[in-house]
Structure formats: structure tokens, C-alpha cells
Design an enzyme around this catalytic site. Structure first.
Site: not given
Ligand code: CO
Length: 295
Positions: A80, A91, A153, A161, A186, A278
Site C-alpha cells: 500500500d 493512495d 476515504h 482521511h 479500498e 486500492e
């Protein structure tokens, strides 16, 4: 201008994840993998939005090598990556099966497919519960469970977040997406119960609040993380690199004073393996534009 930076962070993040996936081999030290990916990102003129997460088997997320880490890549590895271009973040994550008999193929496919299906639903006005329901249904169709207490998020500058959470199940939320939002989706899939709980300390920290400390080095560390990371998560390893091994005591002191938050590993409750996929997307008038995803 801002959008250009979101896109740049997305492009470098996508390249970094593809690079990580291309060099990882069973038995390779996670520390070596982390450092190579870090060098890659820095050479592209970007920074990390958080330390690379290299989580194995039942550890779903929040695991990053320490400065003297000996652990090697094995099992079901989630990579990640978060890249920051002046605080504009990408992300994204993928899962790699490092077992000899490739036993996790279907589990990996389940989270990937759930991500692809979720992306198809992204558009202004879409209810969050509908996205979560699709993720849940897709993962269930493979005979697995989504992790329901982890979620995607919203992203904002220097905020990993921010605002909305994108559920991995039908959580009943009738909140809707709006044009211009940037979100990370994700899905996590597991053969276990679908709940994660706190495990060991992760080596990943985040600034919490400025409290008085008598430790001079701790003051320097806190000043540095505020300037360098602006509230984004960072690795204890980076602090050791900058301030020496002694700074581990300062990190501990700052944690005890609640100046820093030390994240825990997130571990599947029944210790069953977990896969993750993700991507970061921009909600557009028509649907969405994928900013960061495994190439
Ligand atoms: Co994320």
C-alpha cells in the site's frame, strides 16, 4: 494547478506500486523493498503521504518495516503506497501471492474485481451504501467476506482521511458523492470473519498535539515531523535515519505524552489471510477519472 498535482501524485504512485510489484521476490527483506520504493519516489520529485505498508497474511494493513527489520517477503503480501506532491495525495495498493503453490489467487481476484466494480459506480449523486453493497456482493460471490471495519476515504491536501468514508459493505449511508471529490476506494477480502482488530505496534506514527517535553531531542523530532510531514503519517525508521537510534526513546516519550499517535497493526480477527486492492479516483461530471491504480 491543484488538479495537476493530484494527477502527478497519482502517476508517481502508480509507477511506484508497479515498481514495487516488479521487484518483490519471496525471501527479499521488506526493509530492502521499502527503501527501494522510497528511493524511486524521491527520485521522481515526490514525497510519501505515509510509509509504505507491507502487510502479510492476516495483517490487513498498518505494517511498515522498522530500521533494523529482518522480516522477509512471503505469504500474501499487501503493498500500500501513498505519494504526496505538495500534500496532494495518491493512495493505492495491490496484493501479491508469494506462496509456492499460489494459494491466494482467488482471494486476490476478489478484492481486485470488487475495486473494478466499485469504480464503475462512481459518479456524482451516487449513494455510498450502493458502492459498499457492490463491494460486498462482489467479494461474497467469490465465497469470501469483505472487511467491514476498514473503508475507503476522501482525500484532501495533507489530509489522508478527510470527510467521507467509502464503505466495503452496505452500511446504510445515503450520503452521496459530489463532482470534484477525490476518493480512495479500498476493498479488503478475507476467508475469515471480515473484522480486523488491533495488533502489534506498526512503526507508523502521526502528529497528534504539541505537549511540553523536557527531552530536547524529542522537541527536535516533533518540530521536524511537523515541518516535514504536516500531520501525515511517518515511519519511525525515517526518524532513526535522521536523528539516530537514540531518537527511538524520544518517539516513545512523545507517544506517551500523546504528542504522537503510534498506529497498531490491523489484524484479521480469526487470523485468516486478507487481500487488498486500492485506487484513487476523481469524481467527474460524467463518472470518474482514475488518478492512481496498479498499472
Ligand atoms: Co487508503
Amino acid at each position: 494547478m491543484e488538479l495537476e498535482k493530484w494527477k502527478e501524485a497519482g502517476k508517481i504512485g502508480s509507477e511506484a506500486l508497479a515498481y514495487a510489484k516488479s521487484i518483490v521476490k519471496p525471501g527479499m527483506k521488506l526493509l530492502e523493498l521499502a527503501e527501494k520504493v522510497e528511493e524511486f519516489v524521491i527520485n521522481k520529485g515526490a514525497k510519501f503521504a505515509f510509509p509504505i505498508n507491507l502487510s502479510i497474511d492476516a495483517v490487513a494493513a498498518h505494517s511498515s518495516p522498522s530500521y533494523n527489520d529482518e522480516e522477509t517477503a512471503h505469504g500474501l503480501l499487501k503493498i500500500d503506497v501513498g505519494v504526496s506532491k505538495d500534500g496532494f495525495i495518491s493512495d493505492l495498493a495491490c496484493s501479491v501471492d508469494l506462496t509456492e503453490d499460489k494459494q491466494h489467487g482467488k482471494l486476490i481476484e476478489a478484492s481486485q474485481k470488487a475495486l473494478d466494480e466499485a469504480i464503475k459506480l462512481i459518479k456524482p449523486g451516487q449513494e455510498l451504501r450502493t458502492i459498499g453493497k457492490k463491494i460486498q456482493e462482489t467479494i461474497s460471490s467469490y465465497g469470501f467476506a469483505p472487511i467491514i471495519n476498514l473503508s475507503g476515504h476522501e482525500l484532501k491536501q495533507y489530509k489522508l482521511h478527510a470527510g467521507l468514508t467509502i464503505p466495503n459493505h452496505d452500511n446504510g449511508s445515503t450520503t452521496t458523492l459530489r463532482e470534484g471529490m477525490i476518493i480512495a476506494i479500498e476493498p479488503f477480502a478475507t476467508s475469515g470473519s471480515g473484522i480486523v482488530q488491533d495488533g502489534r505496534p506498526s512503526g507508523i506514527y502521526k502528529f497528534e498535539a504539541e505537549h511540553k517535553t523536557r527531552d530536547m531531542l524529542a522537541r527536535d523530532v516533533l518540530k521536524y515531523v511537523l515541518e516535514e510531514h504536516r500531520g501525515l503519517p511517518f515511519s519511525g525508521r525515517w526518524i532513526v535515519k535522521k536523528f539516530g537510534v537514540r531518537s527511538l526513546f524520544s518517539l516513545r516519550a512523545l507517544e506517551q505524552a500523546n504528542s504522537l499517535h503510534h498506529f497498531k497493526q490491523l489484524v484479521e480477527k480469526t487470523k485468516a489471510p486478507v487481500s487488498q486492492a486500492e485506487a484513487t479516483v476523481l469524481v467527474t461530471s460524467e463518472g470518474c477519472e482514475v488518478l492512481a491504480k496498479l498499472l
